[in-house]
Design a protein around this motif. Sequence first.
Motif, PDB file in Angstrom:
ATOM      1  N   GLY A 402       0.837  -1.207   0.000  1.00 59.53           N
ATOM      2  CA  GLY A 402       0.000   0.000   0.000  1.00 59.53           C
ATOM      3  C   GLY A 402       0.863   1.244   0.000  1.00 59.53           C
ATOM      4  N   ILE A 403       1.906   1.273   0.812  1.00 57.37           N
ATOM      5  CA  ILE A 403       2.770   2.464   0.867  1.00 57.37           C
ATOM      6  C   ILE A 403       3.507   2.643  -0.462  1.00 57.37           C
ATOM      7  CG2 ILE A 403       4.786   3.470   2.012  1.00 57.37           C
ATOM      8  CD1 ILE A 403       3.814   2.165   4.613  1.00 57.37           C
ATOM      9  N   ILE A 404       4.020   1.537  -0.995  1.00 57.43           N
ATOM     10  CA  ILE A 404       4.750   1.625  -2.276  1.00 57.43           C
ATOM     11  C   ILE A 404       3.830   2.175  -3.364  1.00 57.43           C
ATOM     12  CG2 ILE A 404       5.763   0.200  -4.123  1.00 57.43           C
ATOM     13  CD1 ILE A 404       7.034  -1.511  -1.874  1.00 57.43           C
ATOM     14  N   MET A 405       2.593   1.658  -3.395  1.00 56.23           N
ATOM     15  CA  MET A 405       1.658   2.110  -4.448  1.00 56.23           C
ATOM     16  C   MET A 405       1.297   3.576  -4.270  1.00 56.23           C
ATOM     17  SD  MET A 405      -0.816  -1.101  -5.202  1.00 56.23           S
ATOM     18  CE  MET A 405      -0.955  -1.845  -3.621  1.00 56.23           C
ATOM     19  N   SER A 406       1.110   3.991  -3.024  1.00 55.01           N
ATOM     20  CA  SER A 406       0.704   5.382  -2.808  1.00 55.01           C
ATOM     21  C   SER A 406       1.857   6.345  -3.097  1.00 55.01           C
ATOM     22  CB  SER A 406       0.189   5.570  -1.383  1.00 55.01           C
ATOM     23  OG  SER A 406       1.269   5.474  -0.488  1.00 55.01           O
ATOM     24  N   LEU A 407       3.089   5.902  -2.918  1.00 58.97           N
ATOM     25  CA  LEU A 407       4.235   6.797  -3.145  1.00 58.97           C
ATOM     26  C   LEU A 407       4.705   6.809  -4.598  1.00 58.97           C
ATOM     27  CD1 LEU A 407       6.574   6.117  -0.055  1.00 58.97           C
ATOM     28  CD2 LEU A 407       5.322   8.211  -0.566  1.00 58.97           C
ATOM     29  N   PHE A 408       4.637   5.656  -5.240  1.00 59.52           N
ATOM     30  CA  PHE A 408       5.314   5.550  -6.543  1.00 59.52           C
ATOM     31  C   PHE A 408       4.377   5.207  -7.700  1.00 59.52           C
ATOM     32  CE2 PHE A 408       8.318   4.021  -3.210  1.00 59.52           C
ATOM     33  CZ  PHE A 408       9.238   5.063  -3.268  1.00 59.52           C
ATOM     34  N   HIS A 409       3.086   5.411  -7.539  1.00 56.36           N
ATOM     35  CA  HIS A 409       2.160   4.969  -8.583  1.00 56.36           C
ATOM     36  C   HIS A 409       2.428   5.689  -9.915  1.00 56.36           C
ATOM     37  CE1 HIS A 409      -0.234   8.676  -8.226  1.00 56.36           C
ATOM     38  NE2 HIS A 409       0.129   8.592  -6.957  1.00 56.36           N
ATOM     39  N   GLY A 410       2.346   4.935 -10.985  1.00 57.14           N
ATOM     40  CA  GLY A 410       2.431   5.486 -12.336  1.00 57.14           C
ATOM     41  C   GLY A 410       3.800   5.904 -12.816  1.00 57.14           C
ATOM     42  N   ILE A 411       4.901   5.577 -12.085  1.00 64.05           N
ATOM     43  CA  ILE A 411       6.213   6.071 -12.549  1.00 64.05           C
ATOM     44  C   ILE A 411       6.966   5.041 -13.398  1.00 64.05           C
ATOM     45  CG2 ILE A 411       6.542   7.678 -10.620  1.00 64.05           C
ATOM     46  CD1 ILE A 411       8.491   5.565  -9.452  1.00 64.05           C
ATOM     47  N   GLY A 412       6.397   3.871 -13.586  1.00 66.64           N
ATOM     48  CA  GLY A 412       7.110   2.767 -14.230  1.00 66.64           C
ATOM     49  C   GLY A 412       7.557   3.056 -15.655  1.00 66.64           C
ATOM     50  N   GLN A 413       6.788   3.871 -16.377  1.00 71.63           N
ATOM     51  CA  GLN A 413       7.137   4.078 -17.785  1.00 71.63           C
ATOM     52  C   GLN A 413       7.948   5.344 -18.017  1.00 71.63           C
ATOM     53  OE1 GLN A 413       3.246   3.816 -19.507  1.00 71.63           O
ATOM     54  NE2 GLN A 413       3.190   1.599 -19.253  1.00 71.63           N
ATOM     55  N   SER A 414       8.154   6.128 -16.983  1.00 64.62           N
ATOM     56  CA  SER A 414       8.882   7.383 -17.143  1.00 64.62           C
ATOM     57  C   SER A 414      10.368   7.111 -17.365  1.00 64.62           C
ATOM     58  CB  SER A 414       8.689   8.243 -15.887  1.00 64.62           C
ATOM     59  OG  SER A 414       9.605   9.304 -15.910  1.00 64.62           O
ATOM     60  N   THR A 415      10.988   7.841 -18.279  1.00 61.20           N
ATOM     61  CA  THR A 415      12.420   7.659 -18.541  1.00 61.20           C
ATOM     62  C   THR A 415      13.242   8.740 -17.838  1.00 61.20           C
ATOM     63  OG1 THR A 415      12.155   8.912 -20.577  1.00 61.20           O
ATOM     64  CG2 THR A 415      12.098   6.500 -20.750  1.00 61.20           C
ATOM     65  N   ASN A 416      12.559   9.587 -17.133  1.00 64.15           N
ATOM     66  CA  ASN A 416      13.227  10.646 -16.382  1.00 64.15           C
ATOM     67  C   ASN A 416      14.132  10.034 -15.303  1.00 64.15           C
ATOM     68  OD1 ASN A 416      13.033  12.176 -13.723  1.00 64.15           O
ATOM     69  ND2 ASN A 416      12.524  13.767 -15.226  1.00 64.15           N
TER      70      ASN A 416
END
Length: 638
Positions: A402-416
Amino acid sequence: MTMQMQHEVTQLTGQFSVEPLVDSILNVPQGLHVSFADLSYTVMVKGRGFGSMVPLKLLTKVSGHFQPGEMTALMGPSGCGKTTLLDVISGRKNAGKIEGEVLYGIDKARRSFLCRNTGYVEQFDTLVDNLTVQDMLAYTANMKLPHTKTKAEKMTAVERIIAKMNLEKCRSTVIGNPAKRGISGGQAKRVNIGVSIITDPLVLYLDEPTSGLDSFTSDEVISFVHKLSREGMTVCATIHSPTPYTFHLFERLLLLVSGRIVYFGANGDDAVSYFLNSGIMGVDAKAPERYQQAEWIVSFVTDAGNHGRSEELADAFQKSLEARDMMSSMTMMRTACSTAAVMPSGMLTVALLEADNPRAGKSTTVPAWYALGQMFWYRTRRNFMDPLFLSARIVDKFIAGGIIMSLFHGIGQSTNSGDRIQLSAAIFMWATQPALSAAGYIPTIMLERNLYQRELNDGLYYPITYMITKWLQELILAVPVTLLFCGTIYKALLMVGNFGIFWIAYLLTQFTAIGVAFTFAALCPTIDFANGAVPSFGGTLMFFVGFLVPLNNIPPWWIWYSYFDYLRYTYVAMMINENQSIQEPFTCTGQSFNSVLGFFGMENNEAVWWNLLAIFGWWWFWAGAAFACLAVINWSSR
Ligand SMILES: Nc1ncnc2c1ncn2[C@@H]1O[C@H](COP(=O)(O)OP(=O)(O)OP(=O)(O)O)[C@@H](O)[C@H]1O
């Protein structure tokens, strides 16, 4: 006794008067005569000098015998060696040096024979706390009765015990534990006795069967045991402070002081008159009231022991008529049996008793595959229905995920570069989570230590069977739970790597962490120690996975530990899986790398499959270590 029997007995035993002895043997077929001669037991204990060990003699030349259809009370001051003697006679000692001889009938008995033909009720209840009384008995019947018996026969045995031990009212109540109220102390004691007698053992040993019980319940429990002895079973119980009623249910008394025998003979009035007439008491000593006899005898021998008179008491008994009677009875029984054409009941040979047992000589009654099935059905299935058991295996993942999802959601495809670092942190937290929460798997082994040891002693299963059951229980649960949480995280973070690899890496890491927890559970002396050790060990592993210190920056003197660190392989596998398709340059602290993998020193690392294989190897390593510790280390050494 009929005239014919009387004649045969007289022929067998000469002119000695052993009528009561032989009477009990001929009339009661279910018991077995147990005799022990010159039993001494010595352990090595720490000496004064550093590391020095000195021998300590806990029993000295103890002789006696227990007869079918009789109850013998083993009494004496606290620490005089009652439990030790019971353990030596019942073949339950796993340390120390035993001298002397113990015969069951006329034979020395192997452990496998003792497992099958004797029952031992431990001082502290060793039951499966989430089973109902009926299931506890059914589980034991399935594990202790030959597996060739039909289900109906086993259930008949269960019903017989429920009726005999008066457990009807609580048959559907769970055993319980201090945190979850279940059956009462007296009922638990009766279930314990029921578990020990479900196979109709020939001999029943009880260690302090009344400890912790009020006087009414004590009387009730001993009355049940007395009923068993009336039916022919040979019974011996250590007992501390019996009520007058309980005391007089025992036909025989064996008194120990400082590991030496100071009286063996008929209980009650006979014991009192022995002490009054043996010359070891003052001339003004007076016989107690009948209801005070137990207290009077134990107080006298305790006081004498405290004043260093144990040798004097033991020597006086050795010279007494009672000691001579005891020795001649034992000799006569042995002679009678070796010359008799037909062995009297209670003196059957071990070979005869084992004749039609297909598993004679084996230390378990049922084959391992059968025990595995029964343990799974009764114990694992119950655990799967227990919310506390399940939550200990789910809540940790729920919180971390739950903490991981709330902190890092949606960043998997970013190349930044910043997002790639954040994703690396998320993977780090998830990859190492099993090691940090592994302590949750310790109680499943440690809280069952006494139960496990008792069941091993009773010949219910082999250590490997127990270990496989534990593994099956965890594996079956871990697969769907890890699939659920890995899948949710993968989706929430929009990760791009292969999901199968992400999940398998986590699953294998979970298995390895369980192996570590099992190893520490078997290795550590206390649960507090293990609960501290497992997360501490997990914490040391986190430094070397490649996130906090890039792999190519780990100093040479720590390299060995990074290879030993199973989490390193998880992290590398997950990182390669997640980053190999992203070839964007990566910049951090003013330095440029071809990709984020270059920054963490993983560019030239082995392929993903190799890392998965490494985690798999570590799982087996820790599973092997757990089994070895469980099989070799015995924390309830006796
Ligand atoms: N393995 C061992 N190593 C060292 N000392 C031991 C060992 N086993 C037992 N003892 C000691 O031997 C003595 C007898 O122990 P045991 O448990 O047989 O006494 P007991 O008469 O049953 O006592 P209680 O009535 O208090 O239960 C005790 O002083 C105990 O500390």
